[in-house]
Design a protein around this motif. Structure first.
Motif, PDB file in Angstrom:
ATOM      1  N   VAL A  59       4.065 -19.271  45.956  1.00  0.00           N
ATOM      2  CA  VAL A  59       4.430 -18.486  46.773  1.00  0.00           C
ATOM      3  C   VAL A  59       3.517 -17.567  47.192  1.00  0.00           C
ATOM      4  O   VAL A  59       3.116 -17.385  48.748  1.00  0.00           O
ATOM      5  CB  VAL A  59       5.560 -17.581  46.359  1.00  0.00           C
ATOM      6  N   SER A  60       2.724 -17.117  46.401  1.00  0.00           N
ATOM      7  CA  SER A  60       1.239 -16.263  47.089  1.00  0.00           C
ATOM      8  C   SER A  60       0.486 -16.973  47.708  1.00  0.00           C
ATOM      9  O   SER A  60       0.047 -16.303  48.354  1.00  0.00           O
ATOM     10  CB  SER A  60       0.699 -15.870  45.648  1.00  0.00           C
ATOM     11  N   ASP A  61       0.283 -18.294  47.557  1.00  0.00           N
ATOM     12  CA  ASP A  61      -0.463 -19.313  48.586  1.00  0.00           C
ATOM     13  C   ASP A  61       0.127 -19.070  49.970  1.00  0.00           C
ATOM     14  O   ASP A  61      -0.543 -18.887  50.979  1.00  0.00           O
ATOM     15  CB  ASP A  61      -0.819 -20.523  48.001  1.00  0.00           C
ATOM     16  N   LEU A  62       1.280 -19.390  50.184  1.00  0.00           N
ATOM     17  CA  LEU A  62       1.972 -19.238  51.560  1.00  0.00           C
ATOM     18  C   LEU A  62       1.840 -18.076  52.112  1.00  0.00           C
ATOM     19  O   LEU A  62       1.571 -17.929  53.088  1.00  0.00           O
ATOM     20  CB  LEU A  62       3.419 -19.714  51.470  1.00  0.00           C
ATOM     21  N   HIS A  66      -0.185 -16.962  55.519  1.00  0.00           N
ATOM     22  CA  HIS A  66       0.449 -16.401  56.485  1.00  0.00           C
ATOM     23  C   HIS A  66       0.051 -15.042  56.823  1.00  0.00           C
ATOM     24  O   HIS A  66       0.352 -14.233  57.907  1.00  0.00           O
ATOM     25  CB  HIS A  66       1.888 -16.174  56.314  1.00  0.00           C
ATOM     26  N   GLY A  67      -0.838 -14.417  56.007  1.00  0.00           N
ATOM     27  CA  GLY A  67      -1.518 -13.155  56.195  1.00  0.00           C
ATOM     28  C   GLY A  67      -0.546 -12.004  55.892  1.00  0.00           C
ATOM     29  O   GLY A  67      -0.478 -10.970  56.621  1.00  0.00           O
ATOM     30  N   VAL A  68       0.644 -12.190  54.844  1.00  0.00           N
ATOM     31  CA  VAL A  68       1.502 -11.214  54.494  1.00  0.00           C
ATOM     32  C   VAL A  68       1.605 -11.043  53.218  1.00  0.00           C
ATOM     33  O   VAL A  68       1.137 -11.868  52.429  1.00  0.00           O
ATOM     34  CB  VAL A  68       2.945 -11.556  55.064  1.00  0.00           C
ATOM     35  N   ASP A  69       2.466 -10.040  52.750  1.00  0.00           N
ATOM     36  CA  ASP A  69       2.482  -9.954  51.181  1.00  0.00           C
ATOM     37  C   ASP A  69       3.607 -10.816  50.962  1.00  0.00           C
ATOM     38  O   ASP A  69       4.558 -11.374  51.565  1.00  0.00           O
ATOM     39  CB  ASP A  69       3.006  -8.356  51.198  1.00  0.00           C
ATOM     40  N   LYS A  70       3.254 -11.040  49.636  1.00  0.00           N
ATOM     41  CA  LYS A  70       4.127 -12.115  48.818  1.00  0.00           C
ATOM     42  C   LYS A  70       5.732 -11.687  48.847  1.00  0.00           C
ATOM     43  O   LYS A  70       6.633 -12.766  49.116  1.00  0.00           O
ATOM     44  CB  LYS A  70       3.927 -12.194  47.433  1.00  0.00           C
ATOM     45  N   SER A  71       6.190 -10.400  49.008  1.00  0.00           N
ATOM     46  CA  SER A  71       7.510  -9.884  49.098  1.00  0.00           C
ATOM     47  C   SER A  71       8.025 -10.285  50.421  1.00  0.00           C
ATOM     48  O   SER A  71       9.343 -10.429  50.547  1.00  0.00           O
ATOM     49  CB  SER A  71       7.614  -8.466  48.889  1.00  0.00           C
ATOM     50  N   GLN A  76      12.044 -15.680  52.477  1.00  0.00           N
ATOM     51  CA  GLN A  76      12.245 -16.686  53.230  1.00  0.00           C
ATOM     52  C   GLN A  76      12.175 -17.939  52.617  1.00  0.00           C
ATOM     53  O   GLN A  76      13.034 -18.986  52.636  1.00  0.00           O
ATOM     54  CB  GLN A  76      10.973 -16.854  54.328  1.00  0.00           C
ATOM     55  N   VAL A  77      11.650 -18.084  51.426  1.00  0.00           N
ATOM     56  CA  VAL A  77      11.330 -19.230  50.557  1.00  0.00           C
ATOM     57  C   VAL A  77      12.942 -19.226  49.881  1.00  0.00           C
ATOM     58  O   VAL A  77      13.471 -20.534  49.546  1.00  0.00           O
ATOM     59  CB  VAL A  77      10.365 -19.025  49.412  1.00  0.00           C
ATOM     60  N   HIS A  78      13.555 -18.315  49.197  1.00  0.00           N
ATOM     61  CA  HIS A  78      15.010 -18.313  48.858  1.00  0.00           C
ATOM     62  C   HIS A  78      16.046 -18.858  49.879  1.00  0.00           C
ATOM     63  O   HIS A  78      16.799 -20.044  49.679  1.00  0.00           O
ATOM     64  CB  HIS A  78      15.401 -16.978  48.652  1.00  0.00           C
ATOM     65  N   ARG A  79      15.705 -18.574  51.169  1.00  0.00           N
ATOM     66  CA  ARG A  79      16.659 -19.291  52.295  1.00  0.00           C
ATOM     67  C   ARG A  79      16.270 -20.617  52.434  1.00  0.00           C
ATOM     68  O   ARG A  79      17.458 -21.598  52.444  1.00  0.00           O
ATOM     69  CB  ARG A  79      16.197 -18.487  53.656  1.00  0.00           C
ATOM     70  N   LEU A  80      15.198 -21.275  52.214  1.00  0.00           N
ATOM     71  CA  LEU A  80      14.715 -22.553  52.053  1.00  0.00           C
ATOM     72  C   LEU A  80      15.384 -23.224  51.000  1.00  0.00           C
ATOM     73  O   LEU A  80      16.003 -24.401  51.021  1.00  0.00           O
ATOM     74  CB  LEU A  80      13.193 -22.903  52.198  1.00  0.00           C
TER      75      LEU A  80
END
Length: 168
Positions: A59-62, A66-71, A76-80
């Motif tokens: 998740v940290s790589d994603l 994306h240039g955003v914080d892991k939080s 979004q990952v939970h939704r997937l």
């Protein structure tokens, strides 16, 4: 439409703005993404594509890509995961870390989405020569790659072949 003597960057910006407007129309979104995308946002599809292409991935790589914080990426990952297109498992190299992998359903859904988009662009480019289609594809990929690599505050280049100004 801008006159031909307008600076190229202005013409690209206007064309890009028109493409954004076009891509956000409901009928175009349905044609571009197909029925398989009905429950996925454009951002969901982008994350799924990254997981399919680079997975297993943290998740940290994603978030970094994306240039955003892991939080920001975590919900979004939970939704997937809830939609059954991504699964998480422990990283065998670091039990504290979690890796994301696309499920078979996720890969199939992405293929369906991609086929719908390809059909839309094949139809739009039907009257174009093979040379023009190839040139457009190469230039769009080059622009996409350049934009993806460029920080938003990057100084403009001074000319062809010159390196960007050094970061402060």
């Amino acid at each position: 439409m801008l006159p031909d003597d307008t600076r190229p960057a202005e013409r690209v910006q206007e064309a890009f703005t028109t493409l954004l407007w076009w891509a956000h129309r409901g009928d175009v979104r349905r044609s571009l993404l197909g029925a398989a995308a009905q429950t996925l946002s454009t951002n969901d599809i982008t994350l799924l594509r990254m997981i399919v292409r680079h997975g297993p991935v943290r998740v940290s790589d994603l978030a970094s890509w994306h240039g955003v914080d892991k939080s920001t990426v975590t919900p979004q990952v939970h939704r997937l995961e809830e939609r059954g297109v991504v699964t998480r498992h422990s990283d065998p190299g670091d039990r504290r870390a979690v890796l994301l992998t696309a499920t078979d359903e996720g890969r199939q859904r992405l293929q369906t989405i991609d086929r719908a988009g390809v059909r839309l662009f094949e139809k739009a480019l039907d009257g174009w020569s093979d040379t023009d289609r190839g040139t457009l594809a190469a230039l769009m990929q080059r622009l996409a790659d350049e934009l993806a690599q460029a920080p938003q505050d990057r100084s403009p280049r001074r000319g062809p072949g010159t390196a960007p100004a050094a970061a402060v």
